[in-house]
Design a protein around this motif. Structure first.
Motif, PDB file in Angstrom:
ATOM      1  N   HIS A   1      19.508  29.688  22.207  1.00  0.00           N
ATOM      2  CA  HIS A   1      19.353  30.072  23.603  1.00  0.00           C
ATOM      3  C   HIS A   1      20.183  31.323  23.869  1.00  0.00           C
ATOM      4  O   HIS A   1      21.354  31.379  23.508  1.00  0.00           O
ATOM      5  N   GLN A   2      19.567  32.335  24.504  1.00  0.00           N
ATOM      6  CA  GLN A   2      20.294  33.561  24.822  1.00  0.00           C
ATOM      7  C   GLN A   2      20.250  33.839  26.317  1.00  0.00           C
ATOM      8  O   GLN A   2      19.308  33.460  27.010  1.00  0.00           O
ATOM      9  N   THR A   3      21.282  34.503  26.791  1.00  0.00           N
ATOM     10  CA  THR A   3      21.350  34.879  28.204  1.00  0.00           C
ATOM     11  C   THR A   3      21.320  36.400  28.376  1.00  0.00           C
ATOM     12  O   THR A   3      21.614  36.903  29.460  1.00  0.00           O
ATOM     13  N   GLU A   4      20.973  37.125  27.296  1.00  0.00           N
ATOM     14  CA  GLU A   4      21.029  38.590  27.304  1.00  0.00           C
ATOM     15  C   GLU A   4      19.675  39.241  27.564  1.00  0.00           C
ATOM     16  O   GLU A   4      19.585  40.469  27.654  1.00  0.00           O
ATOM     17  N   ASN A   5      18.626  38.460  27.615  1.00  0.00           N
ATOM     18  CA  ASN A   5      17.274  38.988  27.847  1.00  0.00           C
ATOM     19  C   ASN A   5      16.832  39.970  26.764  1.00  0.00           C
ATOM     20  O   ASN A   5      16.061  40.911  27.024  1.00  0.00           O
ATOM     21  N   HIS A   6      17.319  39.761  25.529  1.00  0.00           N
ATOM     22  CA  HIS A   6      16.910  40.627  24.428  1.00  0.00           C
ATOM     23  C   HIS A   6      15.518  40.255  23.936  1.00  0.00           C
ATOM     24  O   HIS A   6      15.146  39.078  23.905  1.00  0.00           O
ATOM     25  N   ARG A   7      14.790  41.282  23.506  1.00  0.00           N
ATOM     26  CA  ARG A   7      13.416  41.080  23.047  1.00  0.00           C
ATOM     27  C   ARG A   7      13.367  40.391  21.681  1.00  0.00           C
ATOM     28  O   ARG A   7      12.539  39.543  21.426  1.00  0.00           O
ATOM     29  N   TYR A   8      14.240  40.824  20.771  1.00  0.00           N
ATOM     30  CA  TYR A   8      14.187  40.332  19.401  1.00  0.00           C
ATOM     31  C   TYR A   8      15.126  39.138  19.210  1.00  0.00           C
ATOM     32  O   TYR A   8      16.270  39.144  19.646  1.00  0.00           O
ATOM     33  N   MET A   9      14.609  38.117  18.515  1.00  0.00           N
ATOM     34  CA  MET A   9      15.427  36.972  18.104  1.00  0.00           C
ATOM     35  C   MET A   9      15.120  36.639  16.650  1.00  0.00           C
ATOM     36  O   MET A   9      13.983  36.827  16.196  1.00  0.00           O
ATOM     37  N   TYR A  10      16.129  36.142  15.944  1.00  0.00           N
ATOM     38  CA  TYR A  10      16.019  35.955  14.500  1.00  0.00           C
ATOM     39  C   TYR A  10      16.661  34.622  14.094  1.00  0.00           C
ATOM     40  O   TYR A  10      17.623  34.166  14.698  1.00  0.00           O
ATOM     41  N   TRP A  11      16.109  34.031  13.033  1.00  0.00           N
ATOM     42  CA  TRP A  11      16.744  32.892  12.386  1.00  0.00           C
ATOM     43  C   TRP A  11      17.054  33.259  10.937  1.00  0.00           C
ATOM     44  O   TRP A  11      16.184  33.743  10.210  1.00  0.00           O
ATOM     45  N   TYR A  12      18.316  32.998  10.539  1.00  0.00           N
ATOM     46  CA  TYR A  12      18.778  33.223   9.178  1.00  0.00           C
ATOM     47  C   TYR A  12      19.355  31.918   8.635  1.00  0.00           C
ATOM     48  O   TYR A  12      19.786  31.056   9.381  1.00  0.00           O
ATOM     49  N   ARG A  13      19.401  31.844   7.318  1.00  0.00           N
ATOM     50  CA  ARG A  13      20.162  30.784   6.675  1.00  0.00           C
ATOM     51  C   ARG A  13      21.181  31.414   5.737  1.00  0.00           C
ATOM     52  O   ARG A  13      20.924  32.476   5.152  1.00  0.00           O
ATOM     53  N   GLN A  14      22.336  30.761   5.628  1.00  0.00           N
ATOM     54  CA  GLN A  14      23.365  31.261   4.736  1.00  0.00           C
ATOM     55  C   GLN A  14      23.659  30.238   3.661  1.00  0.00           C
ATOM     56  O   GLN A  14      23.985  29.083   3.968  1.00  0.00           O
ATOM     57  N   ASP A  15      23.566  30.656   2.420  1.00  0.00           N
ATOM     58  CA  ASP A  15      23.848  29.797   1.275  1.00  0.00           C
ATOM     59  C   ASP A  15      24.805  30.529   0.344  1.00  0.00           C
ATOM     60  O   ASP A  15      24.797  31.767   0.279  1.00  0.00           O
ATOM     61  N   PRO A  16      25.599  29.783  -0.390  1.00  0.00           N
ATOM     62  CA  PRO A  16      26.567  30.417  -1.319  1.00  0.00           C
ATOM     63  C   PRO A  16      25.870  31.376  -2.272  1.00  0.00           C
ATOM     64  O   PRO A  16      24.835  31.051  -2.867  1.00  0.00           O
ATOM     65  N   GLY A  17      26.441  32.578  -2.401  1.00  0.00           N
ATOM     66  CA  GLY A  17      25.911  33.565  -3.341  1.00  0.00           C
ATOM     67  C   GLY A  17      24.725  34.367  -2.824  1.00  0.00           C
ATOM     68  O   GLY A  17      24.226  35.242  -3.530  1.00  0.00           O
ATOM     69  N   HIS A  18      24.280  34.075  -1.586  1.00  0.00           N
ATOM     70  CA  HIS A  18      23.096  34.769  -1.070  1.00  0.00           C
ATOM     71  C   HIS A  18      23.334  35.521   0.226  1.00  0.00           C
ATOM     72  O   HIS A  18      22.421  36.147   0.734  1.00  0.00           O
ATOM     73  N   GLY A  19      24.507  35.489   0.776  1.00  0.00           N
ATOM     74  CA  GLY A  19      24.652  36.107   2.081  1.00  0.00           C
ATOM     75  C   GLY A  19      23.771  35.389   3.090  1.00  0.00           C
ATOM     76  O   GLY A  19      23.539  34.183   2.997  1.00  0.00           O
ATOM     77  N   LEU A  20      23.241  36.120   4.066  1.00  0.00           N
ATOM     78  CA  LEU A  20      22.304  35.559   5.032  1.00  0.00           C
ATOM     79  C   LEU A  20      20.901  36.046   4.685  1.00  0.00           C
ATOM     80  O   LEU A  20      20.706  37.221   4.382  1.00  0.00           O
ATOM     81  N   ARG A  21      19.933  35.143   4.786  1.00  0.00           N
ATOM     82  CA  ARG A  21      18.546  35.500   4.497  1.00  0.00           C
ATOM     83  C   ARG A  21      17.673  35.181   5.694  1.00  0.00           C
ATOM     84  O   ARG A  21      17.800  34.108   6.310  1.00  0.00           O
ATOM     85  N   LEU A  22      16.767  36.099   6.010  1.00  0.00           N
ATOM     86  CA  LEU A  22      15.931  35.962   7.185  1.00  0.00           C
ATOM     87  C   LEU A  22      14.820  34.935   6.959  1.00  0.00           C
ATOM     88  O   LEU A  22      14.082  35.004   5.973  1.00  0.00           O
ATOM     89  N   ILE A  23      14.685  34.002   7.914  1.00  0.00           N
ATOM     90  CA  ILE A  23      13.650  32.967   7.829  1.00  0.00           C
ATOM     91  C   ILE A  23      12.419  33.387   8.630  1.00  0.00           C
ATOM     92  O   ILE A  23      11.313  33.486   8.099  1.00  0.00           O
ATOM     93  N   HIS A  24      12.602  33.585   9.923  1.00  0.00           N
ATOM     94  CA  HIS A  24      11.554  34.045  10.826  1.00  0.00           C
ATOM     95  C   HIS A  24      12.203  34.901  11.896  1.00  0.00           C
ATOM     96  O   HIS A  24      13.405  34.795  12.152  1.00  0.00           O
ATOM     97  N   TYR A  25      11.386  35.694  12.566  1.00  0.00           N
ATOM     98  CA  TYR A  25      11.894  36.435  13.703  1.00  0.00           C
ATOM     99  C   TYR A  25      10.827  36.528  14.780  1.00  0.00           C
ATOM    100  O   TYR A  25       9.642  36.253  14.522  1.00  0.00           O
TER     101      TYR A  25
END
Lengths: 111, 113
Positions: free
Chosen positions: B24-48
């Protein structure tokens, strides 16, 4: 195939000295680069960025250098402080503003 | 504080159960993203999402679906959770103007047993 590589999983430096974090990327089409910092149990926070038309950007104690011919990015922190201890991610901004993260470098600044 | 709230912050569930994470955001931004973080991989984009009802796949979208019915909410659903989806999930928001950096929530730690 990793597009962004941070080959040093960890780095320890003494307080007051310089910290240098390195990053290599594979695609010369990338045109915007960022560094994020992450503390445990928190989300990443934006630190500093650089456009491909520049080779240096400075913000206080933090300076990012870009060497396009070598496809190499580095972050310098001077002087390093214990509060700088965190995981640092090298990040590339692509289409639709999608971010590609490196695997991160754990920086530990020793008092 | 960039005005991003993720819920729940922690969840433990069993393999095969459905799971929905909320951003949930209160900034009224157009773009939203979901990432997952796993050891050795940094963050990886799931959907946006680039607007209400406008979504697209990221690097690791298999096994996940998303929905955005309002500007402020972006839901991530695991239809049938698997142990490989145990991870820390981060939501991010972004402005449409130039190369403004994304701002991240504090994450949801999901464990699938």
């Amino acid at each position: 195939d990793q597009q962004v590589k941070q080959n040093s999983p960890s780095l320890s430096v003494q307080e007051g000295r310089i910290s240098i974090l390195n990053c290599d990327y594979t695609n010369s089409m990338f045109d915007y680069f960022l560094w994020y910092k992450k503390y445990p149990a928190e989300g990443p926070t934006f630190l500093i960025s650089i456009s491909s038309i520049k080779d240096k950007n400075e913000d206080g104690r933090f300076t990012v250098f870009l060497n396009k011919s070598a496809k190499h990015l580095s972050l310098h922190i001077v002087p390093s402080q214990p509060g700088d201890s965190a995981v640092y991610f090298c990040v590339i901004s692509g289409s639709a503003r999608q971010l590609t993260f490196g695997s991160g470098t754990q920086l530990t600044v020793l008092p | 504080d960039a005005g991003i709230t993720q819920s729940p912050r922690h969840k433990v569930t069993e393999t095969g159960t459905p799971v929905t994470l909320r951003c949930h955001q209160t900034e009224n931004h157009r773009y939203m993203y979901w990432y997952r973080q796993d050891p050795g991989h940094g963050l990886r984009l799931i959907h946006y999402s680039y607007g209400v009802k406008d979504t697209d796949k990221g690097e690791v979208s298999d096994g996940y679906s998303v929905s955005r019915s309002k500007t402020e909410d972006f839901l991530l659903t695991l239809e049938s959770a698997t142990s490989s989806q145990t991870s820390v999930y981060f939501c991010a928001i972004g402005d449409h103007r130039g190369n403004q950096p994304q701002h991240f929530g504090d994450g949801t730690r999901l464990s699938i047993l």
